[in-house]
Design a protein around this motif. Structure first.
Motif, short mmCIF file in Angstrom:
data_model
loop_
_atom_site.label_atom_id
_atom_site.label_comp_id
_atom_site.label_asym_id
_atom_site.label_seq_id
_atom_site.Cartn_x
_atom_site.Cartn_y
_atom_site.Cartn_z
N PRO A 131 0.81 -1.23 0.00
CA PRO A 131 0.00 0.00 0.00
C PRO A 131 0.84 1.27 0.00
N LYS A 132 1.99 1.24 0.67
CA LYS A 132 2.86 2.41 0.69
C LYS A 132 3.47 2.67 -0.69
N VAL A 133 3.85 1.59 -1.37
CA VAL A 133 4.43 1.72 -2.71
C VAL A 133 3.38 2.27 -3.69
N ILE A 134 2.18 1.70 -3.66
CA ILE A 134 1.12 2.15 -4.57
C ILE A 134 0.75 3.60 -4.28
N ALA A 135 0.63 3.96 -3.01
CA ALA A 135 0.28 5.34 -2.65
C ALA A 135 1.36 6.31 -3.09
N SER A 136 2.62 5.91 -2.97
CA SER A 136 3.73 6.78 -3.40
C SER A 136 3.67 7.00 -4.91
N VAL A 137 3.45 5.91 -5.66
CA VAL A 137 3.40 6.02 -7.12
C VAL A 137 2.22 6.87 -7.57
N LEU A 138 1.13 6.85 -6.80
CA LEU A 138 -0.03 7.66 -7.14
C LEU A 138 0.13 9.13 -6.75
N MET A 139 0.70 9.38 -5.58
CA MET A 139 0.70 10.74 -5.02
C MET A 139 1.90 11.58 -5.45
#
Length: 243
Positions: A131-139
């Protein structure tokens, strides 16, 4: 095994035995709020002043009377979009987001919360880190778009207030010889930087052993290694996409 080899093996664990998508949605939203909203102020502040400084310093060095003043805005625009906004913002985010990821996971490791997840049959690396990786790539790309805009705005405000360029000349420079691929290039770099920061920081924190001192060392290593990875990836991507 080398640290680099261990890192790539660690990446493989993120995508094995994942939970259902519905489990991750709430975690991703929380991480987006923490990473994105929590970083707006520092990213905005840094880039406004970077844009302002770039404009004033460019004007200071542009002493040739035959060079039109709108070139100042062109330099601010291109340097902000191509380099300053994505790279500098991600270095700042490596210090804020990367250290936070490493310290959070490191604390969970030494307090045996990670072991508790494993005992319950949950893939702790996927549950905690993906979730941290996906959120970073999105934000990160959204933050960089804001950063580029504010850097250009900062240059406009500083240039007009200091009297080094008029508003009309600045707008002319922003429009002159604009290449849309520059924005795509900046976003591609940002996605790569986001992945590197989040995974490197998670790797450092997740593999901590010891106590509070080791968590602090892992957080420092996360920021240092992330910054090195950013500048190396920046060079490689520039060579691949702009030459």
């Amino acid at each position: 095994m080398s640290r680099i080899g261990s890192y790539f093996l660690f990446l493989g664990t993120l995508f094995r035995n994942r939970e259902k998508l519905s489990v991750y949605l709430g975690l991703i939203i929380n991480e987006c709020t923490s990473i994105g909203v929590g970083s707006i102020f520092i990213v905005a502040l840094v880039n406004i002043f970077i844009g302002a400084v770039t404009c004033v310093q460019t004007a200071y060095n542009l002493t040739n009377p035959f060079v039109p003043k709108y070139i100042i805005a062109l330099i601010v625009r291109d340097s902000s979009i191509l380099e300053l906004a994505p790279t500098l913002s991600c270095i700042v985010l490596a210090g804020k987001v990367g250290s936070n990821i490493a310290s959070e996971l490191g604390t969970m490791r030494i307090t045996e919360q990670v072991d508790a997840l494993e005992v319950m049959g949950i893939n702790s690396s996927s549950y905690l880190i993906l979730p941290k990786v996906i959120a970073s790539v999105l934000m990160f790309p959204l933050l960089v778009i804001m950063a580029a805009f504010l850097a250009i705005l900062g240059g406009y405000i500083a240039g007009t207030l200091a009297g080094v360029i008029s508003a009309e000349e600045y707008v002319t420079g922003l429009r002159f010889d604009y290449k849309p691929f520059g924005v795509a290039f900046a976003l591609i770099k940002t996605v790569v930087f986001a992945f590197l920061i989040s995974t490197i920081s998670a790797f450092q924190g997740y593999n901590v052993s010891g106590g509070a001192l080791e968590v602090g060392a892992a957080s420092t290593s996360a920021v240092t290694n992330s910054c090195i990875a950013i500048v190396a990836a920046d060079f490689v991507l520039t060579q691949l996409l702009l030459t």
